[in-house]
Design an enzyme around this catalytic site. Structure first.
Site, PDB file in Angstrom:
ATOM      1  N   HIS A 188       0.832  -1.208   0.000  1.00 43.18           N
ATOM      2  CA  HIS A 188       0.000   0.000   0.000  1.00 43.18           C
ATOM      3  C   HIS A 188       0.869   1.261   0.000  1.00 43.18           C
ATOM      4  CE1 HIS A 188      -3.744   2.226   1.207  1.00 43.18           C
ATOM      5  NE2 HIS A 188      -2.833   3.070   1.676  1.00 43.18           N
ATOM      6  N   GLU A 189       1.788   1.333   0.945  1.00 42.89           N
ATOM      7  CA  GLU A 189       2.601   2.546   1.089  1.00 42.89           C
ATOM      8  C   GLU A 189       3.586   2.716  -0.062  1.00 42.89           C
ATOM      9  OE1 GLU A 189       1.660   4.729   3.021  1.00 42.89           O
ATOM     10  OE2 GLU A 189       0.390   3.537   4.343  1.00 42.89           O
TER      11      GLU A 189
END
Length: 547
Positions: free
Chosen positions: A381-382
């Site tokens: 995600h990041e």
């Protein structure tokens, strides 16, 4: 673990921003000097050449200010108990706020120009700033006088005080009682370990973590309510001053998004809540429980599946999952994974959760990795955010590189979707496949439904302030408890402790943000599906989006 006990390779290389503090202080002074130099354009933005000259300096100044803020924020977040870092951030905030106040004249003067289109004709260099200028004009109805804009700019440090106080209270000063598992073992409870415990097959451990977590927030609930109340009031003050009908309108309009998108999301989720209720029935049956509690929401449905995913393993699989996006993307991703862009593990005083900062030198990613599947997806995600910033910064001038939050969550959740499809493809273990499908379902529960529930709670809290009602801990707890009942349905016991969950959600201090997780997931699922099905044409379109 204390900060100085972290292995250097597991920490971000903050010296990539400034090699040492001397350079930081020099950049701070340069920003002050540049701001003063730009004041000569006040009341003199009367022709194309002066506007262009000002904007070049203004862009340089804002890049400096953003970098200074990122640097001090990263230092502060890696150890909130470090008084020197906190003081450094405070000093930078004072300077940044003062400079924003000094430059507040720009937008007011720009909006007085009636023939700005001719400026573009007379000065080709201004084309670089067309989008930037158009966005300022879009907000013209809500722009104040020069004096008021200056005063508001000078208040931004004060307006962020509730958020800063929340993080210090939440990440540094709040302590949790140790928990016990079924064997009587005593384990430490932290913000980072909490969800890991909730994923445990040990019900005694889950219940202990759940109760001890909210016992701690029960002790500070009135302080937390006061901070959230202040946050809502500060947003209302600025919204009223600018002439917006509500704080919600003010927040969504900044991104050019109609507030109807926010309202329709909540309306549609209420209309289509049945799949979540059905999932609760499935979960209850799969876990073979007479009653399903709130602390049973995260335990995998495949009880015996317990796989440790180290950070190195997570990196390899996350990298492999984006191979279909092309060699250029993979090389950028690999560079980020192996060049200390990431601060990996939890330590005392470190900010909880995870994020990505698109700093001009390169993105920085904060994690609190715990060797779980959840942490593996957090990395994906990041890094989705990070590579979005990487491409945007590489292809756009600074003035245009900062993408709107509304699209930010698309790149991050698209990478999560690609990861789940990759993991399902490579595993031959039916139990692991079931576990992964369960995780995918959890994405919808946690991102589409739960984040919308957060958004509805936030909307209600701000409406209370809008209507002059008191925002107390008791009222917030009652609202939050009832929302949980409505969203999760009749097949789960809504434990009393869950009413305090609002007190530990940091995103409420970034007003009207969380709904974009739900809209972002919706877009990301559609985009990743197209990438998987169509290949190259879809990848090319997606890469254009990232740039």
């Amino acid at each position: 673990m204390k900060r100085n006990e972290q292995l250097i390779e597991n920490t971000w290389k903050i010296e990539d921003i400034y090699p040492n503090l001397d350079v930081f202080y020099k950049e701070l002074e340069k920003a002050k000097t540049l701001s003063k130099e730009l004041l000569k354009y006040k009341d003199h933005l009367t022709n194309a050449s002066s506007l262009y000259a000002y904007l070049k300096g203004y862009e340089e100044l804002n890049e400096k200010l953003y970098t200074l803020d990122c640097y001090t924020s990263l230092l502060s977040d890696q150890d909130g108990s470090n008084a020197f870092y906190q003081d450094l951030k405070g000093k930078a905030n004072v300077v940044i706020t003062e400079i924003h106040s000094q430059q507040a004249f720009f937008e007011v003067e720009l909006l007085k120009l009636s023939d700005v289109e001719t400026y573009f004709e007379n000065e080709p260099g201004l084309e670089r700033y067309r989008r930037f200028i158009q966005d300022i004009y879009r907000l013209k109805p809500y722009t104040l006088s020069m004096e008021k804009e200056g005063l508001l700019a000078g208040c931004q440090d004060i307006f962020s005080s509730s958020e800063r106080a929340f993080y210090i209270l939440n990440d540094v000063d709040t302590r949790f009682e140790d928990v016990k598992d079924a064997k009587g073992n005593v384990l430490p409870l932290t913000s980072g370990s909490y969800v890991d415990y909730l994923e445990s097959a040990d019900e005694t451990l889950r219940k202990s973590a759940f109760e001890n977590m909210y016992a701690a927030y029960g002790k500070v609930q009135n302080t937390m309510a006061s901070l959230l109340n202040s946050q809502c009031k500060m947003l209302k003050y600025e919204s009223d001053l600018r002439g917006y009908p509500t704080s919600l309108e003010a927040s969504t309009n900044k991104n050019g998004v109609p507030s109807s998108v926010y309202k329709n999301l909540i309306k549609q989720i209420h209309k289509d809540i049945a799949p979540l209720h059905k999932y609760m029935k499935v979960r209850k049956k799969a876990l073979k429980k007479d009653k399903l509690n709130m602390y049973d929401l995260y335990v995998p449905l495949v009880k015996e599946f317990d796989k440790k995913i180290t950070f190195e393993m997570a990196k390899k699989k996350a990298l492999a999952s984006v191979a279909l996006l092309g060699q250029e993307y993979v090389e950028a991703y690999e560079k980020g994974l192996n060049s200390r862009w990431i601060d990996v593990y939890e330590n005392e005083g470190k900010r909880s959760g995870a994020y990505s900062y698109g700093v001009p030198c390169h993105p920085f990613v904060l994690l609190n990795h715990t060797d779980t599947l959840r942490s593996e997806f957090t990395l994906a995600h990041e890094m989705g955010h990070a590579i979005h910033s990487y491409y945007s910064d590489a292809n756009q001038p600074y003035v245009n590189a900062g993408y709107k939050i509304f699209v930010a969550e698309v790149a991050s959740t698209c990478n999560e979707s690609l990861l789940i499809q990759h993991l399902l493809k490579i595993t031959e273990d039916e139990e692991e496949k079931t576990y992964l499908i369960n995780h995918f379902l959890e994405q919808f529960k946690g991102t589409l439904y739960r984040q919308t529930m957060f958004a509805e709670f936030e909307k209600i809290a701000h409406s209370m302030v809008q209507n002059g009602e008191g925002v107390t801990a008791d009222r917030l707890c009652g609202i939050y408890y009832n929302l949980n009942k409505e969203y999760f349905g009749d097949d789960i016991v809504i434990d009393k402790e869950i009413e305090l969950e609002w007190a530990r959600i940091p995103h409420f201090y970034n007003p009207f943000y969380v709904y974009q997780y739900a809209t972002g997931l919706s877009a990301a699922i559609a985009l990743s599906k197209r990438i998987l099905e169509e290949g190259k044409p879809a990848v090319e379109d997606y890469m254009k989006f990232l740039t």
